[in-house]
Design a protein around this motif. Structure first.
Motif, PDB file in Angstrom:
ATOM      1  N   GLU A 117       0.847  -1.201   0.000  1.00  0.00           N
ATOM      2  CA  GLU A 117       0.000   0.000   0.000  1.00  0.00           C
ATOM      3  C   GLU A 117       0.879   1.246   0.000  1.00  0.00           C
ATOM      4  O   GLU A 117       1.939   1.276   0.626  1.00  0.00           O
ATOM      5  CB  GLU A 117      -0.897   0.010   1.240  1.00  0.00           C
ATOM      6  N   GLN A 118       0.405   2.272  -0.716  1.00  0.00           N
ATOM      7  CA  GLN A 118       1.077   3.569  -0.725  1.00  0.00           C
ATOM      8  C   GLN A 118       0.034   4.664  -0.624  1.00  0.00           C
ATOM      9  O   GLN A 118      -1.096   4.498  -1.088  1.00  0.00           O
ATOM     10  CB  GLN A 118       1.861   3.778  -2.023  1.00  0.00           C
ATOM     11  N   ARG A 119       0.432   5.774  -0.031  1.00  0.00           N
ATOM     12  CA  ARG A 119      -0.410   6.971   0.003  1.00  0.00           C
ATOM     13  C   ARG A 119       0.453   8.167  -0.374  1.00  0.00           C
ATOM     14  O   ARG A 119       1.549   8.334   0.150  1.00  0.00           O
ATOM     15  CB  ARG A 119      -1.018   7.180   1.387  1.00  0.00           C
ATOM     16  N   TRP A 120      -0.087   8.971  -1.286  1.00  0.00           N
ATOM     17  CA  TRP A 120       0.614  10.145  -1.778  1.00  0.00           C
ATOM     18  C   TRP A 120      -0.262  11.380  -1.613  1.00  0.00           C
ATOM     19  O   TRP A 120      -1.475  11.324  -1.849  1.00  0.00           O
ATOM     20  CB  TRP A 120       0.963   9.969  -3.248  1.00  0.00           C
ATOM     21  N   LEU A 121       0.363  12.498  -1.265  1.00  0.00           N
ATOM     22  CA  LEU A 121      -0.333  13.780  -1.105  1.00  0.00           C
ATOM     23  C   LEU A 121      -0.069  14.646  -2.329  1.00  0.00           C
ATOM     24  O   LEU A 121       1.086  14.814  -2.740  1.00  0.00           O
ATOM     25  CB  LEU A 121       0.168  14.510   0.148  1.00  0.00           C
ATOM     26  N   PHE A 122      -1.148  15.177  -2.905  1.00  0.00           N
ATOM     27  CA  PHE A 122      -1.073  16.090  -4.052  1.00  0.00           C
ATOM     28  C   PHE A 122      -1.786  17.389  -3.674  1.00  0.00           C
ATOM     29  O   PHE A 122      -3.018  17.438  -3.626  1.00  0.00           O
ATOM     30  CB  PHE A 122      -1.730  15.463  -5.286  1.00  0.00           C
ATOM     31  N   PRO A 123      -1.049  18.460  -3.412  1.00  0.00           N
ATOM     32  CA  PRO A 123      -1.653  19.722  -2.981  1.00  0.00           C
ATOM     33  C   PRO A 123      -1.955  20.666  -4.150  1.00  0.00           C
ATOM     34  O   PRO A 123      -1.606  20.396  -5.296  1.00  0.00           O
ATOM     35  CB  PRO A 123      -0.559  20.318  -2.096  1.00  0.00           C
ATOM     36  N   GLY A 124      -2.599  21.792  -3.812  1.00  0.00           N
ATOM     37  CA  GLY A 124      -2.735  22.903  -4.733  1.00  0.00           C
ATOM     38  C   GLY A 124      -3.989  22.947  -5.581  1.00  0.00           C
ATOM     39  O   GLY A 124      -4.019  23.618  -6.605  1.00  0.00           O
ATOM     40  N   PHE A 125      -5.046  22.298  -5.171  1.00  0.00           N
ATOM     41  CA  PHE A 125      -6.283  22.324  -5.947  1.00  0.00           C
ATOM     42  C   PHE A 125      -7.240  23.379  -5.396  1.00  0.00           C
ATOM     43  O   PHE A 125      -7.318  23.587  -4.196  1.00  0.00           O
ATOM     44  CB  PHE A 125      -6.967  20.946  -5.927  1.00  0.00           C
ATOM     45  N   SER A 126      -7.971  24.011  -6.312  1.00  0.00           N
ATOM     46  CA  SER A 126      -8.990  24.963  -5.874  1.00  0.00           C
ATOM     47  C   SER A 126     -10.352  24.460  -6.325  1.00  0.00           C
ATOM     48  O   SER A 126     -10.457  23.670  -7.255  1.00  0.00           O
ATOM     49  CB  SER A 126      -8.720  26.355  -6.465  1.00  0.00           C
ATOM     50  N   ALA A 127     -11.367  24.913  -5.640  1.00  0.00           N
ATOM     51  CA  ALA A 127     -12.743  24.589  -6.024  1.00  0.00           C
ATOM     52  C   ALA A 127     -13.412  25.911  -6.387  1.00  0.00           C
ATOM     53  O   ALA A 127     -13.720  26.714  -5.519  1.00  0.00           O
ATOM     54  CB  ALA A 127     -13.478  23.911  -4.882  1.00  0.00           C
ATOM     55  N   THR A 128     -13.578  26.132  -7.683  1.00  0.00           N
ATOM     56  CA  THR A 128     -14.192  27.359  -8.178  1.00  0.00           C
ATOM     57  C   THR A 128     -15.579  27.023  -8.701  1.00  0.00           C
ATOM     58  O   THR A 128     -15.751  26.063  -9.445  1.00  0.00           O
ATOM     59  CB  THR A 128     -13.337  27.988  -9.295  1.00  0.00           C
ATOM     60  N   LEU A 129     -16.561  27.817  -8.294  1.00  0.00           N
ATOM     61  CA  LEU A 129     -17.937  27.617  -8.750  1.00  0.00           C
ATOM     62  C   LEU A 129     -18.248  28.601  -9.869  1.00  0.00           C
ATOM     63  O   LEU A 129     -17.855  29.766  -9.801  1.00  0.00           O
ATOM     64  CB  LEU A 129     -18.911  27.810  -7.591  1.00  0.00           C
ATOM     65  N   HIS A 130     -18.963  28.117 -10.881  1.00  0.00           N
ATOM     66  CA  HIS A 130     -19.343  28.923 -12.039  1.00  0.00           C
ATOM     67  C   HIS A 130     -20.851  28.815 -12.237  1.00  0.00           C
ATOM     68  O   HIS A 130     -21.418  27.724 -12.113  1.00  0.00           O
ATOM     69  CB  HIS A 130     -18.626  28.439 -13.300  1.00  0.00           C
ATOM     70  N   VAL A 131     -21.476  29.912 -12.584  1.00  0.00           N
ATOM     71  CA  VAL A 131     -22.935  29.952 -12.754  1.00  0.00           C
ATOM     72  C   VAL A 131     -23.414  28.932 -13.772  1.00  0.00           C
ATOM     73  O   VAL A 131     -24.431  28.268 -13.562  1.00  0.00           O
ATOM     74  CB  VAL A 131     -23.396  31.374 -13.146  1.00  0.00           C
ATOM     75  N   ASP A 132     -22.683  28.757 -14.874  1.00  0.00           N
ATOM     76  CA  ASP A 132     -23.147  27.822 -15.901  1.00  0.00           C
ATOM     77  C   ASP A 132     -23.048  26.360 -15.475  1.00  0.00           C
ATOM     78  O   ASP A 132     -23.564  25.483 -16.156  1.00  0.00           O
ATOM     79  CB  ASP A 132     -22.428  28.055 -17.230  1.00  0.00           C
ATOM     80  N   GLU A 133     -22.436  26.080 -14.337  1.00  0.00           N
ATOM     81  CA  GLU A 133     -22.359  24.707 -13.818  1.00  0.00           C
ATOM     82  C   GLU A 133     -23.407  24.433 -12.728  1.00  0.00           C
ATOM     83  O   GLU A 133     -23.430  23.352 -12.159  1.00  0.00           O
ATOM     84  CB  GLU A 133     -20.963  24.411 -13.256  1.00  0.00           C
ATOM     85  N   THR A 134     -24.284  25.408 -12.432  1.00  0.00           N
ATOM     86  CA  THR A 134     -25.244  25.208 -11.330  1.00  0.00           C
ATOM     87  C   THR A 134     -26.165  24.003 -11.524  1.00  0.00           C
ATOM     88  O   THR A 134     -26.499  23.359 -10.523  1.00  0.00           O
ATOM     89  CB  THR A 134     -26.074  26.478 -11.036  1.00  0.00           C
ATOM     90  N   PRO A 135     -26.572  23.642 -12.747  1.00  0.00           N
ATOM     91  CA  PRO A 135     -27.366  22.411 -12.851  1.00  0.00           C
ATOM     92  C   PRO A 135     -26.585  21.188 -12.354  1.00  0.00           C
ATOM     93  O   PRO A 135     -27.153  20.291 -11.720  1.00  0.00           O
ATOM     94  CB  PRO A 135     -27.687  22.307 -14.345  1.00  0.00           C
ATOM     95  N   GLY A 136     -25.275  21.152 -12.620  1.00  0.00           N
ATOM     96  CA  GLY A 136     -24.438  20.052 -12.150  1.00  0.00           C
ATOM     97  C   GLY A 136     -24.266  20.055 -10.635  1.00  0.00           C
ATOM     98  O   GLY A 136     -24.212  18.998 -10.002  1.00  0.00           O
ATOM     99  N   TYR A 137     -24.201  21.258 -10.029  1.00  0.00           N
ATOM    100  CA  TYR A 137     -24.122  21.350  -8.569  1.00  0.00           C
ATOM    101  C   TYR A 137     -25.434  20.881  -7.946  1.00  0.00           C
ATOM    102  O   TYR A 137     -25.446  20.184  -6.937  1.00  0.00           O
ATOM    103  CB  TYR A 137     -23.828  22.780  -8.107  1.00  0.00           C
TER     104      TYR A 137
END
Length: 175
Positions: free
Chosen positions: A52-72
């Motif tokens: 087993e291995q575990r790796w950390l990957f940093p630096g992601f953002s969560a940006t919300l966009h109006v045109d994606e609201t049906p998906g949200y």
């Protein structure tokens, strides 16, 4: 909230490699956890043992966009709202790893990525982030109803002519 808004902190994705008892696939990669970034975080191995291995990957953002609201909305309407983590196998410093490429909250965006052949896995959404997403979705989501059905163009010749005649007779009756 602004029309395009970002989660007020960056995220890290922990990817896990687990051994499998399978002659064609000796191990499986999957996202294990999403958490807030720590200062000066960088890609590194968190643990390794018993295959087993575990790796950390940093630096992601969560940006919300109006045109994606049906998906949200679809995400929030599901039994368990979740993060969608898109990842690819890549070589990092001579080691083949499952590297996350994006983190999303939109069901529709994840579906487009899957349709494009990408690997997308899910992780449960925390109640705090779900509340933030719900607030944004309530502010900007507008249900537009079902879209009109397009007429089939594949019938060609006779089929198109029949539709034109039928439409013309309906137009004559309404005028």
């Amino acid at each position: 909230m602004e029309k395009n808004t970002e989660l007020p902190f960056t995220l890290s994705v922990i990817m896990q490699r687990v051994p499998m008892n399978n002659r064609w696939q000796p191990f499986q990669w999957k996202p294990l956890e999403i958490l807030a970034d720590t200062p000066d975080a960088k890609i590194h191995q968190l643990m390794s043992g018993d295959g087993e291995q575990r790796w950390l990957f940093p630096g992601f953002s969560a940006t919300l966009h109006v045109d994606e609201t049906p998906g949200y909305f679809l995400n929030l309407s599901s039994e368990t709202p979740c993060w969608f983590v898109m990842w690819r196998m890549e070589e990092v410093d001579g080691v083949e790893l499952a590297v996350p490429k994006s983190v999303s909250l939109s069901y529709d965006e994840a579906a487009r990525q899957i349709d494009g052949g990408e690997q997308v896995d899910i992780l449960p959404l925390s109640t705090d982030v779900a509340a933030w997403l719900a607030e944004y979705t309530q502010q900007y989501f507008r249900y537009e109803g079902k879209k009109p059905r397009k007429r089939p163009s594949f019938e060609g010749g006779e089929g198109v002519q029949k539709m034109a005649i039928a439409e013309a007779s309906v137009n004559r009756k309404t005028h």
